[in-house]
Design a protein around this motif. Structure first.
Motif, PDB file in Angstrom:
ATOM      1  N   MET A  91       0.827  -1.211   0.000  1.00 50.42           N
ATOM      2  CA  MET A  91       0.000   0.000   0.000  1.00 50.42           C
ATOM      3  C   MET A  91       0.864   1.264   0.000  1.00 50.42           C
ATOM      4  N   THR A  92       0.407   2.255  -0.736  1.00 51.73           N
ATOM      5  CA  THR A  92       1.101   3.556  -0.755  1.00 51.73           C
ATOM      6  C   THR A  92       0.208   4.673  -0.235  1.00 51.73           C
ATOM      7  N   LYS A  93      -0.954   4.301   0.297  1.00 54.51           N
ATOM      8  CA  LYS A  93      -1.846   5.263   0.944  1.00 54.51           C
ATOM      9  C   LYS A  93      -2.299   4.677   2.277  1.00 54.51           C
ATOM     10  N   SER A  94      -2.576   5.552   3.243  1.00 55.79           N
ATOM     11  CA  SER A  94      -3.058   5.116   4.554  1.00 55.79           C
ATOM     12  C   SER A  94      -4.421   5.743   4.818  1.00 55.79           C
ATOM     13  N   PRO A  95      -5.212   5.134   5.707  1.00 56.30           N
ATOM     14  CA  PRO A  95      -6.551   5.653   6.003  1.00 56.30           C
ATOM     15  C   PRO A  95      -6.515   6.918   6.845  1.00 56.30           C
ATOM     16  N   HIS A  96      -7.656   7.582   6.907  1.00 53.79           N
ATOM     17  CA  HIS A  96      -7.762   8.798   7.725  1.00 53.79           C
ATOM     18  C   HIS A  96      -7.692   8.466   9.211  1.00 53.79           C
ATOM     19  N   VAL A  97      -8.290   7.336   9.588  1.00 50.96           N
ATOM     20  CA  VAL A  97      -8.201   6.836  10.959  1.00 50.96           C
ATOM     21  C   VAL A  97      -7.672   5.408  10.898  1.00 50.96           C
ATOM     22  N   ALA A  98      -6.474   5.194  11.438  1.00 52.91           N
ATOM     23  CA  ALA A  98      -5.839   3.877  11.425  1.00 52.91           C
ATOM     24  C   ALA A  98      -5.814   3.318  12.843  1.00 52.91           C
ATOM     25  N   VAL A  99      -6.118   2.026  12.970  1.00 55.72           N
ATOM     26  CA  VAL A  99      -6.104   1.352  14.272  1.00 55.72           C
ATOM     27  C   VAL A  99      -5.210   0.119  14.178  1.00 55.72           C
ATOM     28  N   VAL A 100      -4.272  -0.009  15.116  1.00 54.45           N
ATOM     29  CA  VAL A 100      -3.462  -1.221  15.207  1.00 54.45           C
ATOM     30  C   VAL A 100      -3.778  -1.862  16.557  1.00 54.45           C
ATOM     31  N   THR A 101      -4.459  -3.003  16.532  1.00 60.05           N
ATOM     32  CA  THR A 101      -4.914  -3.625  17.777  1.00 60.05           C
ATOM     33  C   THR A 101      -3.762  -4.188  18.597  1.00 60.05           C
ATOM     34  N   ASN A 102      -2.792  -4.804  17.940  1.00 57.37           N
ATOM     35  CA  ASN A 102      -1.626  -5.422  18.580  1.00 57.37           C
ATOM     36  C   ASN A 102      -0.763  -6.005  17.469  1.00 57.37           C
ATOM     37  N   VAL A 103       0.458  -6.361  17.790  1.00 58.38           N
ATOM     38  CA  VAL A 103       1.317  -7.079  16.834  1.00 58.38           C
ATOM     39  C   VAL A 103       2.096  -8.148  17.594  1.00 58.38           C
ATOM     40  N   SER A 104       1.993  -9.385  17.109  1.00 63.91           N
ATOM     41  CA  SER A 104       2.754 -10.508  17.645  1.00 63.91           C
ATOM     42  C   SER A 104       3.094 -11.414  16.470  1.00 63.91           C
ATOM     43  N   PRO A 105       4.021 -12.362  16.618  1.00 64.80           N
ATOM     44  CA  PRO A 105       4.411 -13.194  15.476  1.00 64.80           C
ATOM     45  C   PRO A 105       3.212 -13.869  14.809  1.00 64.80           C
TER      46      PRO A 105
END
Length: 466
Positions: free
Chosen positions: A181-195
Motif C-alpha cells: 500500500m502507498t496510501k493510509s486511512p484517515h483513521v488507522a487502528v493497530v490492535t496489537n502485533v505478535s508473530p
C-alpha cells in the motif's frame, strides 16, 4: 463528481487486465472491470472443475482464463495486474510482468486511490474483525451511511460508484493487503502485533513493516490509534505522521481510551468521559474489552458516548469468535475458529473462569508456541490435538511441565480429524464442562479457511444426538 473515478474508468477501458485469483473477493472485481470495458484474463491455480460454481456467474462474458498447474506461465503482455492479497508481490512471474511494464496493483490499493469517503482501517495480529465490526456498528448507530470491507463485508471497489464523500468506510486489513500500500486511512487502528503469518512473510521484520503501512502514509490531520500495552505497537508512535491516540487496559494514560475501576473511559487531560462498565459488555473476555477500547478511541470524535455504550451492551459478537454453538446437558460448545495464532487462543482461554476442554492444532505458520504452554497448564483440563501443529502445542505444554511442574495431569488426546476430536472431547466431558475449538493455528492443512473450519465444527456439534 468523483474525477479520479471517471479518470480510472476511461483509462481501464480496452486495457489488457490480469486478475490473479478467482476467489470470493475477486469475482465482483472481475465483473466490475469487465463492465468498464476491460479485456480480462483471470488466473487461478485451481482447475475449472473446482472453480465451476464461481465461473458460472461469468457465463456470457468474454473472459479468458488461465487455470491449474502452470497458470502463471501465461502472465505476459498485460497493461494492469490485480494481485490477490495472499500472493506475494515479489514472486518471479509478477516481477517479470512488472519489468515488462505491467502496472501491478490490488483491489484495495485502487479502492484507496478512488474512494471519496473518510476511511477507518483496522489491522493487527488479533482482534481485527471484532474491532472493525464495532467501529462500523458505532458509526452506523450514530447515523452515518457506512460501508464495511477489506477482509470482511463486501469487495468495495465494485461499489465505488455508490460511495459518497459524506459516507464512512470501515476496513479490516491484513498484512498481505497492506504490504504494497502507498496510501493510509484517515483513521488507522493497530490492535496489537505478535508473530503471525511467518509462513508467508520472510521475517518478523517484514511482517511488522507491512503493518506499519496502515499509518506510514498518513498526514498530520489523520489519527492513529495504538495499543499502549503492546511493546511493538507502542513504539509505532515514533514513526507516526498523524495524531496518536493510545488505548490501554493496564495503564492510566493522560489521554486515550482506558480501563479504570471496571469502567471504560476516554481521558483527555482533566476531561474524563465514562463510557460503559465491563460487566455491561455482552461478549466475554479481556481481549474484547481491549477491542472496545480500540473502537472507542477510533470513533470518539464522531460518535456520542451513549451510542458507544448502546453498541457495547447489545453487540453479541462475530461468528467464529468464542461463539456459543450448543449446550448439551450442561456441556457447552464454543467455536473460536478465528484463533489462528497462539496469542488469540490464549485470549480465548482467558475468557473463561473455569478450566476448559481445548480442541487445538492446525496448519503450521512457522510461529512459536512457547507462550501457549503456561496458559494450557493453567486453563485446560483436557487437551485434544489435531493437525500439523499438534506436536508443537504438546511440546509447549511438556516444556511448561518440566519448567514449573504444572500441567502434568492434563490428558492429551491426539486425533486425526475434527470429527474425531469433537467426539473425544465430548466423551471426556462431564456436565457443566466447556469445550472450545481454539486452534492456535491456521486452517489450511484441513480446510480452505477458518470460516469453513468453524462451520464444520458447528455442523459436527449440532449433529450430536443428545
Amino acid at each position: 463528481m468523483n474525477s479520479k473515478l471517471n479518470d480510472f474508468k476511461s483509462k481501464i477501458k480496452n486495457k489488457k487486465v490480469a486478475v490473479l485469483g478467482i476467489g470470493i473477493s475477486h469475482t465482483p472485481l472481475i465483473s466490475y472491470l469487465y463492465n468498464l470495458g476491460a479485456d480480462i484474463t483471470a488466473f487461478d491455480k485451481s482447475d475449472k472443475t473446482k472453480l465451476e460454481p464461481l465461473l458460472e456467474q461469468f457465463k456470457g462474458m468474454d473472459i479468458k482464463y488461465s487455470l491449474g498447474e502452470g497458470y502463471l506461465d501465461n502472465l505476459k503482455g498485460f497493461d494492469i495486474l490485480f494481485r490477490t492479497p495472499g500472493m506475494r508481490y515479489d514472486i518471479p512471474q509478477i516481477l517479470a510482468a512488472k519489468e515488462e511494464g505491467t502496472v501491478v496493483t490490488s483491489e484495495m490499493e485502487v479502492f484507496f486511490e478512488l474512494c471519496p469517503a473518510q476511511i477507518f482501517a483496522v489491522t493487527g495480529s488479533d482482534g481485527k474483525t471484532t474491532t472493525t465490526t464495532l467501529i462500523y456498528n458505532m458509526l452506523k448507530e450514530q447515523g452515518y451511511n457506512c460501508w464495511l470491507g477489506g477482509n470482511i463485508g463486501i469487495p468495495l471497489l465494485s461499489k465505488i460508484d455508490e460511495i459518497k464523500d459524506t459516507d464512512k468506510v470501515v476496513l479490516e486489513l491484513s498484512s498481505f493487503q497492506l504490504h504494497t500500500m502507498t496510501k493510509s486511512p484517515h483513521v488507522a487502528v493497530v490492535t496489537n502485533v505478535s508473530p503471525n503469518h511467518l509462513d508467508v512473510h520472510k521475517s518478523m521484520d517484514e511482517y511488522v513493516f507491512a503493518k506499519k503501512n496502515v499509518f506510514i502514509h498518513q498526514s498530520p490531520k489523520d489519527k492513529l490509534v495504538l495499543n499502549f500495552d503492546n511493546d511493538i505497537t507502542r513504539e509505532f508512535a515514533d514513526e507516526a505522521k498523524g495524531n496518536v491516540v493510545y488505548f490501554s487496559r493496564k495503564s492510566n494514560l493522560e489521554k486515550g481510551a482506558i480501563l479504570k475501576d471496571d469502567m471504560l473511559v476516554f481521558k483527555d487531560g482533566e476531561s474524563v468521559t465514562e463510557i460503559v462498565r465491563t460487566n455491561e459488555i455482552i461478549i466475554p473476555g479481556v481481549h474484547n474489552i481491549e477491542n472496545f477500547l480500540a473502537a472507542t478511541a477510533a470513533v470518539i470524535d464522531y460518535v456520542d458516548k451513549d451510542v458507544i455504550k448502546k453498541v457495547a451492551t447489545t453487540f453479541t459478537g462475530v461468528e467464529h469468535r468464542i461463539e456459543l454453538v450448543r449446550d448439551i446437558g450442561g456441556v457447552k460448545f464454543y467455536n473460536d475458529s478465528i484463533a489462528s495464532s497462539p496469542t488469540r487462543t490464549i485470549a480465548g482461554l482467558n475468557s473463561f473462569k473455569d478450566k476448559v476442554i481445548l480442541i487445538s492444532g492446525g496448519y503450521d505458520k512457522k510461529i512459536p508456541y512457547d507462550a501457549l504452554g503456561p496458559v494450557i497448564a493453567e486453563k485446560v483440563k483436557c487437551l485434544v490435538l489435531i493437525g500439523q501443529t499438534a506436536p508443537k502445542i504438546e511440546k509447549a505444554l511438556k516444556d511448561e511441565t518440566e519448567r514449573s511442574g504444572k500441567g502434568a495431569d492434563i490428558p492429551v488426546l491426539k486425533c486425526s480429524s475434527l470429527e474425531d476430536a469433537v467426539q473425544a472431547a465430548y466423551s471426556f466431558a462431564s456436565s457443566e464442562d466447556t469445550i472450545i475449538l481454539s486452534p492456535a493455528s491456521a486452517s489450511f492443512d484441513m480446510f480452505k479457511s477458518f470460516e469453513e473450519r468453524g462451520r464444520k465444527f458447528k455442523e459436527i456439534v449440532n449433529s450430536i444426538k443428545a
